[in-house]
Design a protein around this motif. Structure first.
Motif, short mmCIF file in Angstrom:
data_model
loop_
_atom_site.label_atom_id
_atom_site.label_comp_id
_atom_site.label_asym_id
_atom_site.label_seq_id
_atom_site.Cartn_x
_atom_site.Cartn_y
_atom_site.Cartn_z
N SER A 170 38.43 38.53 71.33
CA SER A 170 36.97 38.71 71.41
C SER A 170 36.46 39.57 70.27
O SER A 170 35.33 39.40 69.82
N GLY A 205 33.56 42.19 75.82
CA GLY A 205 34.51 41.10 75.67
C GLY A 205 35.72 41.24 76.57
O GLY A 205 36.29 40.23 77.00
N SER A 206 36.14 42.47 76.87
CA SER A 206 37.32 42.64 77.72
C SER A 206 37.07 42.12 79.12
O SER A 206 37.96 41.56 79.77
N ASP A 265 37.31 38.37 78.88
CA ASP A 265 38.71 37.97 78.71
C ASP A 265 39.46 38.02 80.04
O ASP A 265 40.26 37.13 80.35
#
Length: 519
Positions: free
Chosen positions: A85, A132-133, A136
């Motif tokens: 990401s 983004g984590s 993900d």
């Protein structure tokens, strides 16, 4: 071989720094970590690899490890699709990404992959998932829901390496590959971590931080360490040399506690078992444990190599008096204090206006090897205050109490912790299942520990080894199904196989230092 260390995030980072200052480049640690992780995946999931591997890489060094894993798998012929990401930010992660670039297919995984590598967040993460984590982790959760094996690097993303706190959206791993040391939060959240595998990353002697650089990192007694703690039974041993174990308790209506302790002692190799119980409990113990010599509470002139006091003893004045008589008559004999014995000690301390630690130190002053085995409720009573929920504070209280009481204290739980009077770092025992959460489980543990003391173990080793075989027997009896339908006799039956396993503790493949099964 030294015991594997169980570290906080800070303790793990300190070991990395010492290895680097000792001459091991930080990138070499990353390459060895990623290479050994890739070797594990190749060895464990050969059939699934034909569907390809999805690799999620974060921007930090955990992402750098993921780039190395992905590159090594691709070099072995596996189709690897890597998703990041954010671009790598640390120098080592940037170098890993650059070296891996020629081998990888970048982009969102197809969804057909049967192995997913979680390298999004590592030991430096705290708090909730962000940006983004979070996305993900959602993608990895969908892959796992479709049946993919999720392999986490060091910690599952979103799990706090120190406290074990799990962020919302963190995905439970099938396997967690701990790098260099086992992270404390992983042991505290074994259901979220799945199978735990400790990989060698090249820390070498710095895994122990020897001498002036030592810290409080917990020790885990793996199978090899436990095997070395336990005295061998000679081929020509006789009942006198295999340990005379005294088990004192069994008030009227509570003979079962001593029955379970005696059966555990027998399964642990005791040569002679003396059950000292209320007169009305003698017939029950004699009939249920025929190999035990059964005596009434008033019996005198008996000799033991170790004595366990407390299982089913009761909490009235008669029980208190007979307990103190036993302790006076057997000064110097290695001792286990459990259950009602700890309750009575707390009562006596309150009556005398002193603290329980000081009283325990006084009444066991002539005994070198003493093990107390409270569960959290009993330990809170010994302290005279509620136990904190936070693990670090609880561990500090345990160490302090063991030092003041001058005895080894085994705090039952998930995981079990063992503190010694000399203030050495805690030992952690992560084994066990919910089948141990039943009445009588602690009585079995007392019988095992008393037998090990009687056979010559020092207090720390008897507590650590006893809790380990107790927990491993529960795991063996439980696998692969539910605890429903199981009783403690199933765990006692499994002890035989656990002792055999310890005698022939297996060696691990190259790059693997230790393993724990999924709970």
């Amino acid at each position: 071989m030294s015991a594997p260390r169980v570290t906080t995030a800070a303790e793990a980072a300190a070991r990395d720094r010492r290895a680097i200052h000792g001459g091991t480049p930080s990138f070499d640690l990353m390459v060895q970590a990623g290479s050994n992780a890739a070797a594990f995946v190749l060895r464990e999931f050969p059939a699934a690899l034909s569907h390809g591997v999805a690799c999620f890489a974060g921007s930090g060094n955990n992402g750098g490890d993921a780039y190395i894993v992905a590159a090594q798998l691709a070099r072995a012929g596996v189709v690897v699709r890597l998703h990041a990401s954010l671009p790598p930010k640390t120098p080592d992660a940037q170098r890993a990404a650059h070296l891996a670039a020629p081998y990888l297919v970048h982009g969102t995984p197809t969804g057909d992959e049967r192995v997913v590598i979680d390298g999004v967040l590592g030991t430096g993460h705290q708090g909730e998932l962000r940006g983004g984590s979070s996305a993900d982790c959602a993608r990895m959760a969908m892959a796992r829901d479709r049946g993919a094996q999720l392999v986490a690097l060091d910690v599952p993303s979103g799990l706090d390496a120190t406290s074990g706190a799990i962020a919302h959206g963190s995905v439970a791993a099938s396997v967690t590959l701990c790098l260099g040391t086992i992270k404390r939060g992983v042991l505290m959240q074994r259901a979220h971590a799945g199978r735990i595998v400790l990989l060698d990353i090249g820390l070498r002697q710095w895994a122990d931080l020897p001498g002036e650089h030592d810290d409080a990192a917990w020790r885990w007694a793996d199978a090899h360490t436990v095997r070395d703690m336990i005295p061998a039974i000679a081929w020509n041993a006789h009942k006198g040399t295999r340990g005379r174990v005294g088990l004192a308790g069994g008030a009227e209506g509570m003979a079962g506690a001593i029955v379970l302790a005696a059966r555990a002692a027998a399964r642990s190799g005791a040569g002679l078992i003396h059950a000292i119980v209320h007169p009305l409990s003698v017939p029950a113990v004699q009939s249920l444990v025929p190999q035990a010599l059964t005596h009434a509470w008033s019996a005198t002139g008996l000799r033991y190599d170790a004595l366990a006091v407390g299982p089913g003893l009761g909490r009235d004045k008669e029980a208190s008096l007979v307990m103190h008589d036993w302790l006076d008559a057997h000064r110097g004999t290695p001792l286990v204090l459990d259950a009602d014995a700890l309750w009575l000690a707390a009562d006596a301390a309150n009556d005398l206006g002193t603290n329980t630690a000081s009283l325990l130190k006084h009444i066991t002053r002539d005994t070198a090897h003493v093990v107390c085995t409270p569960h959290p409720g009993e330990f809170a009573r010994l302290l005279g205050e509620p136990l904190p929920d936070e693990g670090e504070a609880r561990a500090a209280l345990l160490s302090h109490f063991a030092t003041r009481a001058n005895c080894t204290v085994l705090l039952k739980g998930t995981p079990t912790l063992v503190a010694t009077p000399d203030a050495e770092p805690l030992w952690v025992v992560p084994h066990g299942t919910a089948m141990l959460a039943t009445g009588g489980s602690g009585d079995c543990l007392s019988g095992i520990i008393a037998t090990l003391l009687a056979q010559g173990c020092r207090a720390r080793d008897a507590a650590v080894a006893g809790a380990t075989v107790h927990g491993r027997a529960a795991e063996r009896a439980t696998a692969p199904g539910t605890v429903r339908g199981l009783v403690l006799d199933d765990m006692l039956q499994a002890l035989r196989d656990v002792w055999r396993e310890l005698d022939s503790a297996r060696r691990f493949p190259p790059g693997v230092l230790a393993e724990l099964p999924a709970p």
